[in-house]
Design a protein around this motif. Structure first.
Motif: not given
Length: 609
Positions: A456-457, A504, A507, A537, A549
């Motif tokens: 997750r972010p 991600e 992903e 991405a 990222t």
């Protein structure tokens, strides 16, 4: 052939000249960016030069205008006085008389004599030459006295029509060009009119203007140089303390914590020095406190790890006896003996990781680098965890070119790759895991990519923290001490390389290890991209490892102290959505999912995410 060779030499010379120019420009740009004093001096020099040039042009124009106006006014006065005198002397002369040249000569002589004794503006007109002409007769030329050929034809036509005319011309006197002001006007007589011209050389005025111009140029250059020197001296008074502060700050950053700025006076620079010294003292005190606390933590961890070895050995011996005779036990006791052995394996792995962390934090870890084939190192790491992949039916797809040599510590690199692959298997959700090896001239990289639940972010920046966890409900196949990635990132830093994370949600995730091929070399780029190949991405540039990222190898120093403090700080467990990655859990939440692990298998001793 000669022409081709000459063309090749010309192209080489052109390239060399261009390269030299680029090198000079780059060197100047470097000095320009790094020197505040140079920028101030050159800016002052350019601005003052512009001001001096504009001021010089204005002054020169004004002086030339005034000199020209004065000269023209004096010459007009001289011409008017001469016209009055000639009209008096030649009032009864007939311009068409054949013997008029004698009268004209006498008139010019009296004009010359009178100019010598004249006073006022007419006398300041300077030397001149006079011309008298009777005009053009019918069928022939007129009578003239003086250098009439120096008078332009169009000027004579204007005077013949009764106008006052003047013009600047360049005449030749003894082979030298002489700038001359020509003034012509008619002289009235009783029987007609004569053409009267005065030729005034203006070479003295031209010399005056040249002297003024050279004086302005020399004075302007001296003024510009003086301004540049003044700017350099003034700037030096400001830049020198700043430069000194920068040097002291660099030495302070290098570990010389006793460095302080000298303080003189009570001005702004002195207050800056005092503020810096107070800040340095505060930082030094805090760093010493953190170092003492970190040393205490490391000593405590090491001592506890060593002290636990003895009881753990005793418990291990008892557990092995129970496990060897498990067939004779009741089913419930048999299962308990199996779980006891499994958890002892994990406990031993945790102690080993704690000892390794203690060595890394204490800075006593040694790098035993030798030239090795990276394919063999990665293959051994993958084979060590292949049993876990078979249990989860996870396909391991390898892309390992042969012949990639690098000077690395094979034990540490194998441990890093083993951690990454085991971690990818745990979180791939049964999807294939890719292991890619690549190299360029200076670096070698290993990319481990899974297509599981992903990160997750913000979690990519936390996966390297010790005992960090993102989810409590996931059952791990490979056990884990919660220190695997922390050890891996320290091993990568020990090589002078990178360990970066990307992920991600939905992903998957990717971990990239980049190491220099030669021990002691620096890593500037990676041979492999960090993002996914399918373009779902954004690709991560290897030259910008700190992209939003991805997270690069944490910096040495403060992160080491922080991670040391995290060893004994309990982490509160929080509810997180199912399917998220867990990075560093120390126990499995579903004890029933525990599997038998060989006590000597180091392959699963390190934790991953």
């Amino acid at each position: 052939m000669i022409a081709i060779a000459a063309g090749a030499r010309f192209r080489r010379a052109t390239r060399q000249i261009r390269q030299s120019g680029e090198d000079l420009a780059e060197a100047f740009n470097t000095v320009w960016r790094r020197s505040l004093q140079l920028r101030v001096v050159l800016s002052t020099l350019a601005l003052s030069a512009a001001v001096v040039v504009v001021l010089g042009l204005v002054l020169q124009t004004q002086i030339a205008l005034r000199v020209t106006e004065t000269k023209e006014a004096d010459t007009l006065s001289r011409a008017e006085a001469g016209r009055v005198l000639l009209e008096t002397e030649l009032s009864n002369v007939d311009p068409d008389r054949p013997s008029i040249d004698t009268d004209l000569k006498l008139a010019l002589d009296r004009l010359t004599n009178s100019s010598a004794s004249a006073a006022g503006p007419a006398a300041s007109a300077g030397a001149f030459r006079a011309v008298l002409a009777s005009g053009t007769r019918e069928g022939g030329t007129g009578i003239s006295v003086g250098p009439v050929l120096d008078v332009p034809r169009d000027l004579r036509d204007a005077v013949a029509q009764g106008a006052l005319a003047r013009r600047y011309v360049t005449l030749t006197d003894q082979g030298q060009p002489v700038p001359t002001l020509l003034i012509g006007q008619p002289v009235r007589t009783a029987n007609g009119s004569l053409e009267f011209y005065l030729l005034f050389p203006v070479d003295s005025e031209q010399r005056t203007l040249g002297l003024v111009q050279s004086t302005l140029i020399v004075g302007g250059l001296i003024l510009v140089l003086l301004l540049a020197g003044i700017a350099s001296i003034v700037t030096r008074q400001v830049v020198r303390p700043v430069r000194q502060a920068a040097e002291i700050a660099e030495r302070f950053a290098d570990g010389h914590l006793d460095e302080r700025m000298p303080v003189h006076g009570e001005d702004e620079v002195a207050r800056l020095g005092e503020s810096y010294n107070e800040m340095a003292s505060s930082i030094q005190t805090q760093i010493h406190q953190l170092e003492e606390f970190g040393a205490l933590q490391r000593r405590f961890t090491s001592d506890v790890s060593h002290e636990l070895r003895t009881p753990l050995t005793t418990v291990r011996m008892a557990a092995d006896v129970l496990y060897a005779s498990r067939e004779q036990l009741l089913p419930a006791l048999r299962r308990s003996s199996e779980l006891l052995v499994t958890e002892l394996d994990r406990f031993e792995a945790l102690l080993g990781d704690l000892l390794e962390i203690s060595k890394l934090d204490a800075g006593v870890a040694e790098l035993s680098a030798d030239p090795v084939d990276m394919r063999n190192v990665v293959e051994r790491a993958v084979e060590a965890v292949r049993g876990i992949a078979e249990e989860t039916a996870t396909e391991l797809r390898l892309d390992l070119p042969v012949g990639i040599l690098a000077e690395v510590d094979s034990r540490r690199v194998e441990r890093i790759v083993r951690n990454l692959v085991a971690n990818a298997i745990d979180h791939s959700e049964g999807n294939p895991v890719d292991v890619v090896l690549a190299a360029d001239e200076r670096a070698v990289a290993v990319l481990v990519r899974d297509r599981g639940v992903g990160l997750r972010p913000g979690e990519a920046g936390l996966v390297f923290n010790r005992f960090w966890r993102a989810e409590e409900s996931r059952a791990r196949r490979s056990g884990g001490s919660g220190l695997g990635l922390s050890i891996a990132v320290e091993d990568a830093r020990l090589h002078g390389g990178w360990l970066q994370a990307w992920g991600e949600t939905g992903e998957g995730a990717a971990f990239r290890l980049t190491l220099p091929r030669i021990t002691g070399d620096s890593v500037e780029s990676s041979p492999l991209p960090l993002g996914p190949e399918d373009g779902s991405a954004p690709a991560i540039s290897a030259r910008t490892p700190a992209a939003a990222t991805s997270v690069p190898t944490p910096p040495l120093g403060w992160s080491m102290i922080t991670n040391t403090l995290l060893v004994n700080i309990p982490i509160a467990e929080t509810d997180t959505p199912a399917g998220a990655h867990r990075a560093g859990s120390d126990t499995d939440t579903d004890i029933e999912a525990a599997t038998d692990v060989d006590t000597g298998a180091e392959a699963v001793s390190e934790d991953a995410r």
